[in-house]
Design a protein around this motif. Structure first.
Motif, mmCIF file in Angstrom:
data_model
loop_
_atom_site.group_PDB
_atom_site.id
_atom_site.type_symbol
_atom_site.label_atom_id
_atom_site.label_comp_id
_atom_site.label_asym_id
_atom_site.label_seq_id
_atom_site.Cartn_x
_atom_site.Cartn_y
_atom_site.Cartn_z
ATOM 1 N N ASP A 116 -8.770 65.151 51.438
ATOM 2 C CA ASP A 116 -8.355 65.975 52.573
ATOM 3 C C ASP A 116 -7.140 66.796 52.140
ATOM 4 O OD1 ASP A 116 -7.814 67.140 54.974
ATOM 5 O OD2 ASP A 116 -7.212 65.288 56.003
ATOM 6 N N GLN A 117 -7.321 68.117 52.007
ATOM 7 C CA GLN A 117 -6.255 69.013 51.559
ATOM 8 C C GLN A 117 -5.642 69.785 52.726
ATOM 9 O OE1 GLN A 117 -7.541 71.599 48.398
ATOM 10 N NE2 GLN A 117 -8.830 70.024 47.495
ATOM 11 N N THR A 118 -5.983 69.417 53.926
ATOM 12 C CA THR A 118 -5.527 70.164 55.093
ATOM 13 C C THR A 118 -4.009 70.289 55.119
ATOM 14 O OG1 THR A 118 -7.427 69.300 56.287
ATOM 15 C CG2 THR A 118 -5.695 70.311 57.606
ATOM 16 N N GLN A 119 -3.308 69.168 54.926
ATOM 17 C CA GLN A 119 -1.852 69.175 54.971
ATOM 18 C C GLN A 119 -1.279 70.048 53.850
ATOM 19 O OE1 GLN A 119 0.174 67.706 57.285
ATOM 20 N NE2 GLN A 119 1.874 68.715 56.257
ATOM 21 N N ALA A 120 -1.882 70.004 52.667
ATOM 22 C CA ALA A 120 -1.390 70.824 51.549
ATOM 23 C C ALA A 120 -1.541 72.313 51.878
ATOM 24 C CB ALA A 120 -2.148 70.475 50.272
ATOM 25 N N TRP A 121 -2.679 72.707 52.464
ATOM 26 C CA TRP A 121 -2.887 74.119 52.826
ATOM 27 C C TRP A 121 -1.892 74.540 53.911
ATOM 28 C CZ3 TRP A 121 -5.232 76.829 49.423
ATOM 29 C CH2 TRP A 121 -6.298 76.333 48.703
ATOM 30 N N GLU A 122 -1.652 73.637 54.853
ATOM 31 C CA GLU A 122 -0.692 73.965 55.917
ATOM 32 C C GLU A 122 0.720 74.101 55.360
ATOM 33 O OE1 GLU A 122 -1.125 71.050 58.991
ATOM 34 O OE2 GLU A 122 -3.127 71.753 59.554
ATOM 35 N N ASP A 123 1.067 73.251 54.388
ATOM 36 C CA ASP A 123 2.387 73.356 53.763
ATOM 37 C C ASP A 123 2.562 74.682 53.034
ATOM 38 O OD1 ASP A 123 2.958 70.878 54.731
ATOM 39 O OD2 ASP A 123 2.835 69.831 52.803
ATOM 40 N N MET A 124 1.472 75.250 52.533
ATOM 41 C CA MET A 124 1.537 76.536 51.832
ATOM 42 C C MET A 124 1.326 77.712 52.790
ATOM 43 S SD MET A 124 -0.339 75.749 48.186
ATOM 44 C CE MET A 124 -1.926 75.443 48.898
ATOM 45 N N ASN A 125 1.274 77.402 54.093
ATOM 46 C CA ASN A 125 1.092 78.404 55.135
ATOM 47 C C ASN A 125 -0.269 79.100 55.030
ATOM 48 O OD1 ASN A 125 1.975 79.506 57.500
ATOM 49 N ND2 ASN A 125 3.165 81.144 56.554
ATOM 50 N N LEU A 126 -1.252 78.371 54.555
ATOM 51 C CA LEU A 126 -2.634 78.862 54.482
ATOM 52 C C LEU A 126 -3.463 77.957 55.378
ATOM 53 C CD1 LEU A 126 -2.886 79.326 50.625
ATOM 54 C CD2 LEU A 126 -2.603 81.131 52.324
ATOM 55 N N MET A 127 -3.599 78.360 56.620
ATOM 56 C CA MET A 127 -4.297 77.513 57.574
ATOM 57 C C MET A 127 -5.227 78.351 58.442
ATOM 58 S SD MET A 127 -1.053 76.751 60.037
ATOM 59 C CE MET A 127 0.191 76.828 58.788
ATOM 60 N N PHE A 187 2.446 64.037 48.392
ATOM 61 C CA PHE A 187 1.405 63.232 49.054
ATOM 62 C C PHE A 187 0.759 63.960 50.224
ATOM 63 C CE2 PHE A 187 4.626 60.207 47.418
ATOM 64 C CZ PHE A 187 3.866 59.678 46.384
ATOM 65 N N SER A 188 0.704 65.294 50.135
ATOM 66 C CA SER A 188 0.066 66.048 51.212
ATOM 67 C C SER A 188 -1.458 66.074 51.044
ATOM 68 C CB SER A 188 0.607 67.486 51.255
ATOM 69 O OG SER A 188 0.345 68.145 50.029
ATOM 70 N N VAL A 189 -1.947 65.788 49.851
ATOM 71 C CA VAL A 189 -3.395 65.678 49.639
ATOM 72 C C VAL A 189 -3.757 64.214 49.863
ATOM 73 C CG1 VAL A 189 -5.284 65.930 48.006
ATOM 74 C CG2 VAL A 189 -3.421 67.587 47.997
ATOM 75 N N LYS A 190 -4.573 63.958 50.855
ATOM 76 C CA LYS A 190 -4.967 62.598 51.218
ATOM 77 C C LYS A 190 -6.310 62.291 50.560
ATOM 78 C CE LYS A 190 -1.668 62.213 54.401
ATOM 79 N NZ LYS A 190 -0.761 63.244 54.034
ATOM 80 N N THR A 191 -6.386 61.126 49.956
ATOM 81 C CA THR A 191 -7.648 60.706 49.349
ATOM 82 C C THR A 191 -8.015 59.331 49.875
ATOM 83 O OG1 THR A 191 -6.520 59.691 47.467
ATOM 84 C CG2 THR A 191 -7.241 61.971 47.191
#
Length: 188
Positions: A55-66, A131-135
């Motif tokens: 789950d890369q959702t948090q990583a994309w949100e951290d990069m302001n790509l949502m 740890f923004s990418v959840k596995t």
């Protein structure tokens, strides 16, 4: 001269002759007939595949790509927070002005606060947080079932084979007994 009678005995013993023929015995054991059949074991293997979820959702949100709906929701939340902070600041400053008689110089301090915007923090915005990418990983499962089959054994027993020739003993008279008696006179 005198005549003396004399008896002479001459004997011959009887002799027996024995002829012996030994008996013969033969025993033979034929080999048994043996057949062994081993049916193969039945093996069934079922595998449930492993499952890896990233789950890369948090990583994309951290990069302001949502997603646009997520962006609108975030902007709405930030706007509401800014509104509440503004209302709280105005209420606090209004209270300070109402209590001007208590001392202090609220005009100057409020002018300083309201006249200068807070400095923006300079930070790299395109690196996601730790740890923004959840596995999550669910390992594969293997189910093995083995059905063994017993061997099929067929044995034919054979009885031993006997042959016997009896012995014999033959007796006969080799020499007959004999007794000879003779009478003689001896002159002395």
């Amino acid at each position: 001269m005198v005549k003396l009678p004399q008896i002479r005995l001459q004997s011959q013993m009887a002799q027996i002759q024995i002829q012996r023929t030994e008996g013969k015995q033969q025993i033979s054991q034929p080999q048994a007939e043996l057949t062994i059949v081993q049916p193969k074991a039945e093996v069934s293997i079922r595998t449930t595949p492993g499952k890896l979820e990233i789950d890369q959702t948090q990583a994309w949100e951290d990069m302001n790509l949502m997603h646009i709906s997520k962006r609108n929701q975030r902007f709405a939340q930030e706007g509401e927070n800014a509104l509440m902070q503004g209302i709280a600041r105005r209420a606090r400053q209004g209270n300070e002005l109402m209590e001007i008689e208590n001392g202090g110089n609220p005009f100057v301090s409020q002018a300083m606060q309201n006249g200068h915007e807070s400095k923006k923090s300079l930070a790299i915005q395109f690196i996601p947080s730790h740890f923004s990418v959840k596995t999550s990983y669910q390992p594969a499962e293997v189910h093995i079932e083995v059905q063994t089959n017993k061997p099929v054994i067929d044995a034919t027993v054979r009885k031993p084979e006997f042959s016997y020739q009896p012995g014999k003993v033959e007796t006969n008279l080799k020499q007959q007994q004999n007794l000879e008696i003779s009478f003689t006179n001896l002159l002395v």
